[in-house]
Motif scaffolding. Structure first.
Motif, short mmCIF file in Angstrom:
data_model
loop_
_atom_site.label_atom_id
_atom_site.label_comp_id
_atom_site.label_asym_id
_atom_site.label_seq_id
_atom_site.Cartn_x
_atom_site.Cartn_y
_atom_site.Cartn_z
N THR A 155 -24.24 -41.56 12.23
CA THR A 155 -24.61 -40.71 11.11
C THR A 155 -24.08 -41.33 9.83
N TYR A 205 -18.25 -36.68 12.34
CA TYR A 205 -19.58 -37.25 12.58
C TYR A 205 -19.88 -38.50 11.76
N VAL A 211 -29.85 -41.34 11.42
CA VAL A 211 -29.63 -40.04 10.80
C VAL A 211 -28.84 -40.22 9.50
N ASP A 234 -18.96 -30.88 9.02
CA ASP A 234 -19.11 -30.88 10.48
C ASP A 234 -19.91 -29.68 10.97
N LEU A 245 -23.50 -30.54 10.42
CA LEU A 245 -23.97 -31.53 11.40
C LEU A 245 -24.04 -30.96 12.81
N ASP A 246 -23.14 -30.06 13.15
CA ASP A 246 -23.23 -29.35 14.44
C ASP A 246 -24.60 -28.67 14.55
N TYR A 300 -27.31 -29.30 12.80
CA TYR A 300 -28.42 -30.29 12.78
C TYR A 300 -28.67 -30.83 14.19
N TYR A 301 -27.64 -31.27 14.86
CA TYR A 301 -27.84 -31.87 16.17
C TYR A 301 -28.23 -30.85 17.23
N GLU A 302 -27.83 -29.60 17.07
CA GLU A 302 -28.22 -28.55 18.01
C GLU A 302 -29.71 -28.23 17.90
N LYS A 339 -32.23 -30.25 17.06
CA LYS A 339 -33.08 -31.32 17.59
C LYS A 339 -34.39 -31.48 16.79
#
Length: 199
Positions: free
Chosen positions: A2, A44, A97, A114, A117-118, A120-122, A124
């Protein structure tokens, strides 16, 4: 991987000052320093780019004290400069990313980064816009630059480095620190009052 991309090449004309917007001091430190430090402590972020332009030579010199990569842009505008960087494989790989973030969020923390970003990645999805409810601006007396369906963009976004149209979600954060996007002298005054309450 990232990558964080701090957009620090704008003139900041609304502040009506004779020095560069990223270098405006809040609580004795330039605003951009808070953003860099918050990103540096994120779990991240692997790499930090700082996009400067002919409008911000002092900023370009100042950020060299940090472990960042300075990216020189033409300073044609936010969208134009961002597009040039995202297509430059010297700085970002295709589909990497990238978190884009403005340089005038002096109260942002690594915890908030964070959290973004948590989410964002959850989700998908390739892109995500971070917004704050408009009522928070009213509560703290902050004037939003833009309101859309009760939400105010924070200047923090996630996307893939491919310059293609991307499916986007919106993450609504209730962190008031993301609302302190310093665009005017009134915002700067309010930030000073907020500091006194916070510390």
């Amino acid at each position: 991987m990232t990558t964080a991309l701090i957009m620090a090449g704008g003139k900041g004309t609304r502040l009506d000052l004779d020095y560069e917007k990223p270098m405006v001091k809040v609580n004795t430190k330039p605003m951009i320093s808070y953003v860099i430090e918050a990103l540096s402590f994120s779990t991240y972020i692997d790499k930090i780019l700082v996009a400067v332009s002919p409008n911000t030579p002092c900023t370009a010199d100042y950020v060299k004290k940090y472990p960042v990569i300075v990216v020189k842009t033409k300073g044609l505008g936010y969208i134009e400069d961002l597009s040039d960087i995202l297509s430059n494989r010297k700085y970002v790989d295709e589909d990497e990313v990238v978190m884009t973030i403005v340089s005038d969020l002096p109260f942002i923390t690594s915890t908030q980064i964070d959290d973004v970003l948590d989410n964002y990645y959850e989700r998908k999805k390739p892109a995500m816009c971070v917004s704050v409810p408009a009522y928070l601006f009213e509560k703290y007396g902050i004037t939003p630059t833009m309101v859309y369906e009760g939400l105010v963009p924070t200047g923090v976004n996630l996307l893939l480095a491919n310059n293609k149209e991307q499916d986007q979600t919106i993450y609504v954060s209730k962190n008031i620190e993301l609302a302190f996007n310093i665009n005017t002298l009134d915002d700067l005054d309010l930030s000073e009052h907020y500091i006194k309450k916070r510390w």
